[in-house]
Motif scaffolding. Structure first.
Motif, mmCIF file in Angstrom:
data_model
loop_
_atom_site.group_PDB
_atom_site.id
_atom_site.type_symbol
_atom_site.label_atom_id
_atom_site.label_comp_id
_atom_site.label_asym_id
_atom_site.label_seq_id
_atom_site.Cartn_x
_atom_site.Cartn_y
_atom_site.Cartn_z
ATOM 1 N N ASN A 178 47.037 58.331 92.554
ATOM 2 C CA ASN A 178 45.431 59.575 93.365
ATOM 3 C C ASN A 178 46.083 58.970 94.762
ATOM 4 N N LYS A 179 46.721 59.216 95.291
ATOM 5 C CA LYS A 179 47.465 58.851 96.060
ATOM 6 C C LYS A 179 46.495 59.877 97.659
ATOM 7 N N THR A 180 46.462 59.961 98.562
ATOM 8 C CA THR A 180 45.602 61.218 99.233
ATOM 9 C C THR A 180 47.001 61.523 100.416
#
Length: 176
Positions: free
Chosen positions: A45-47
């Motif tokens: 879930n890296k932005t």
């Protein structure tokens, strides 16, 4: 610039903050394959902001690097070398590499590893390059061996694919 053949030219260069979006997109796609990475889709879930911060930290650390492969102005793969912040491990780092699925098997991985090894040889702080690879990733294992990496150990059944399927994590290295 490297000619893979007369039709395919690959540009290899150092990563930049502006590459964060493309690097993240490749990472998301490779993770979604759920084939050769420990991380699974629901865990990733890296932005874009986190990706830029990650690249910024790499660029600021003289013992780390991010190298990009481009074709026709499009980022198609990358390799990262990162270290632990421990004095007794400061001479060692690990690599991680991701190549877009459509561009695998063209020699891009070999170009990226070669560029990384050349960088490591000129970096007076790096003495050993390490990596971990799934035992099922025979194509990658063969390439690493051809490039001088040696199996250092094996973590048996380290990765649980599903209820009844396990994969060994092969540890490899190359002294610089």
């Amino acid at each position: 610039m490297f000619d893979i053949n007369e039709d395919i030219i690959v540009k290899i260069r150092t990563g930049q903050l502006e590459d964060a979006k493309s690097v993240l997109e490749i990472q998301k796609n490779v993770v979604s394959e759920e084939k050769y990475l420990i991380t699974v889709t629901e865990e990733f879930n890296k932005t874009p902001d986190q990706q830029r911060e990650w690249i910024q930290k790499i660029l600021e650390n003289e013992r780390e690097t991010l190298i990009i492969a481009e074709m026709n102005g499009e980022i198609v793969g990358w390799i990262v070398f990162f270290v632990q912040n421990r004095k007794r491990l400061s001479h060692v780092g690990s690599l991680g590499m991701m190549i877009s699925e459509d561009y695998r098997g063209m020699g891009i991985g070999k170009l990226l590893v070669k560029e990384l090894l050349d960088w490591a040889k000129t970096n007076r702080l790096i003495e050993k390059v390490s990596l971990g690879v799934f035992s099922t990733n025979q194509r990658a294992i063969s390439m690493y061996k051809r490039m001088g990496f040696v199996e250092e150990g094996r973590k048996v059944n380290e990765i649980k694919i599903n209820e009844n399927e396990y994969v060994d994590d092969i540890q490899m290295y190359k002294l610089i």
